[in-house]
Scaffold this active site. Structure first.
Site, PDB file in Angstrom:
ATOM      1  N   GLY A 220       0.817  -1.207   0.000  1.00 16.52           N
ATOM      2  CA  GLY A 220       0.000   0.000   0.000  1.00 16.52           C
ATOM      3  C   GLY A 220       0.850   1.256   0.000  1.00 16.52           C
ATOM      4  O   GLY A 220       1.958   1.285  -0.550  1.00 16.52           O
ATOM      5  N   SER A 221       0.351   2.284   0.644  1.00 14.64           N
ATOM      6  CA  SER A 221       1.005   3.594   0.565  1.00 14.64           C
ATOM      7  C   SER A 221       2.335   3.678   1.299  1.00 14.64           C
ATOM      8  O   SER A 221       3.044   4.680   1.152  1.00 14.64           O
ATOM      9  CB  SER A 221       0.057   4.675   1.101  1.00 14.64           C
ATOM     10  N   THR A 222       2.715   2.650   2.077  1.00 14.25           N
ATOM     11  CA  THR A 222       4.065   2.669   2.659  1.00 14.25           C
ATOM     12  C   THR A 222       5.110   2.656   1.543  1.00 14.25           C
ATOM     13  O   THR A 222       6.222   3.149   1.729  1.00 14.25           O
ATOM     14  CB  THR A 222       4.300   1.471   3.593  1.00 14.25           C
TER      15      THR A 222
END
Length: 489
Positions: A220-222
């Site tokens: 995801g956005s990590t």
């Protein structure tokens, strides 16, 4: 001496020297390899007859040997096992089974490692019963408990990995649900097999070590941290570089529309910056940035951070996190800009991203064992920090850190805020396809200006909230507790 006797003496001498060299090679040079051979039943049984050394964390023995009345002499006993089970593993002599540290450090624990040679000699000379060596872990019991409680008190399925950025020492490694290793260490083969089968059939899959392996999830956005670092390292971008700022973006050669989690633009205006995209965790500008960078630049940065490589929390192996090679589809490259598509990662890998940024771009090899200590308390083996690689410049790491601090202060990662401490953090809410629950992430480190801990939290199944849960509300508060446990010690 006749010629025949001389010739016979030479032959006997050569045979003796050959036998001596062969046995020396087997007993010294090949000792560790043979001891590790799973088919070497004699070594296995000898190890069970020895009082095995303890596994120690923070001064507490979390795995010990207690006397047994059966032919195996000793039985392993585990303290607070569900919290530690994916670290210690279990040892069962009746089945010849061992996992985790019990397997990876079996020679040391049974006293058969080369490092215990002098200990064995001393025990023979003094007539002492044979005893194995103790393995001292790097893990911090307070951090481990904070991670375990953070996941289990809410009934979450997930994992936490915490690292000391400057050294690579693992401070916490938790996977939930855990299991009670004591039930798998009994010397009743039928009962143990039944217990193991029940654990395998459990829908929660408690035997799965989600921290290091398990079902490798989209980060995801990590992963936006990787893309941002790649952009800065290219020399073509700064954190203030302007990016288009529509509310949605249709991926090239595709009908798939990318939207920000807010459903709106990434802040006001027709353009936005990389810094703002990190602070607010915006998908649209990061997808567009990824396409402009290209998959080669992103993959190069990902691989510097450990993707596509066999990693380990020495001595425990981990699954490979992946950024696929040879992406020719701009749509897939765009999805990778916010950690979707074909990108996958373990919690260990996500923690290493933060650890590298926290350490000014230098990534240390993660390790879980500090020392091996003999029964006489002598240090037989020590494990020292080592560098995995230089991933990015210190300037890049500093700029990404600033954006991560802003995200915690007033952006998308406020769930990790701590009183009086600047925390750098990044959330992730990964889509799993269709109506499947999201996978929730948080990664970060603290204090931001002199990091003592980097952490990654994974919560599966949307934390029980399906597609409405977020990394900020569910994963970030767990990370906060783990960081507080380390900083308050």
């Amino acid at each position: 001496m006749t010629k025949e006797l001389r010739r016979l003496s030479i032959i006997v001498l050569v045979m003796f020297l050959g036998l001596f060299a062969s046995t020396s090679t087997i007993q010294v040079l090949q000792a560790d390899e043979l001891a590790d051979d799973p088919n070497n039943r004699r070594t296995t049984l000898d190890g069970f007859e020895t009082q095995r050394g303890a596994i120690v964390a923070g001064g507490s023995e979390i795995a010990t040997s207690v006397p047994s009345s059966d032919l195996y002499v000793w039985q392993r006993q585990y303290l607070d096992s569900p919290m530690w089970s994916h670290v210690t593993g279990f040892l069962n002599p009746s089945l010849g089974s061992q996992t985790g540290i019990e397997q990876a450090m079996s020679q040391e624990l049974s006293g058969t490692a080369g490092s215990a040679f002098f200990q064995r000699i001393d025990q023979i000379v003094t007539g002492q019963p044979p005893r194995g060596s103790s393995v001292l872990l790097t893990l911090d019991p307070a951090a481990q408990k904070a991670a375990y409680d953070g996941l289990t008190q809410a009934g979450f399925t997930g994992a936490v990995v915490a690292i000391e950025p400057k050294t690579g020492r693992i401070l916490a490694l938790v996977s939930t649900p855990g299991f009670d290793a004591n039930t798998l260490a009994t010397h009743d083969p039928d009962g143990t097999n039944a217990t193991y089968a029940a654990l395998e059939d459990d829908p929660g899959r408690p035997l799965l070590n989600r921290a290091l392996a398990g079902d490798v999830n989209p980060p995801g956005s990590t992963f936006k941290l990787v893309v941002a670092a790649a952009a800065l390292e290219s020399g073509d971008y700064t954190m203030t570089s302007q990016l288009p700022n529509p509310a949605t973006f249709t991926l090239p050669q595709s009908n798939h529309k990318v939207a920000n989690s807010s459903g709106t633009t990434c802040g006001p205006g027709a353009t936005t910056t990389i810094a703002t995209a990190i602070r607010l965790s915006c998908n649209v500008p990061m997808a567009e940035l990824a396409i402009k960078l290209g998959d080669e630049a992103i993959r190069e940065m990902a691989e510097k951070l450990g993707f596509n490589q066999e990693l380990a929390v020495a001595p425990l192996a981990a699954a490979v996190s992946g950024y696929p090679a040879g992406i020719t589809d701009d749509a897939q490259t765009g999805l990778s800009g916010f950690g979707q598509g074909q990108v996958t990662a373990t919690p260990l890998q996500v923690a290493l991203i933060s650890a590298a940024i926290a350490n000014g771009g230098t990534l240390m090899n993660p390790y879980a064992v500090d020392e091996v200590v003999g029964a006489d308390l002598s240090t037989q083996q020590t494990f020292e920090p080592s560098v995995f690689g230089e991933t990015m410049s210190s300037e890049t790491a500093e700029q990404v850190t600033e954006a991560m601090v802003s995200s915690v202060q007033d952006g998308a990662a406020t769930g990790a805020r701590m009183e009086g401490v600047d925390v750098a953090g990044k959330t992730g809410t990964a889509e799993m396809g269709g109506d499947n629950p999201y996978t929730l992430w948080f990664t970060g480190f603290a204090p931001a200006d002199d990091p003592e801990i980097a952490v990654a939290v994974l919560v599966e199944d949307g934390g029980g909230q399906g597609t409405s849960g977020s990394g900020n509300t569910i994963a970030a508060p767990i990370a906060k507790k783990v960081m507080e446990a380390v900083l308050s010690r």
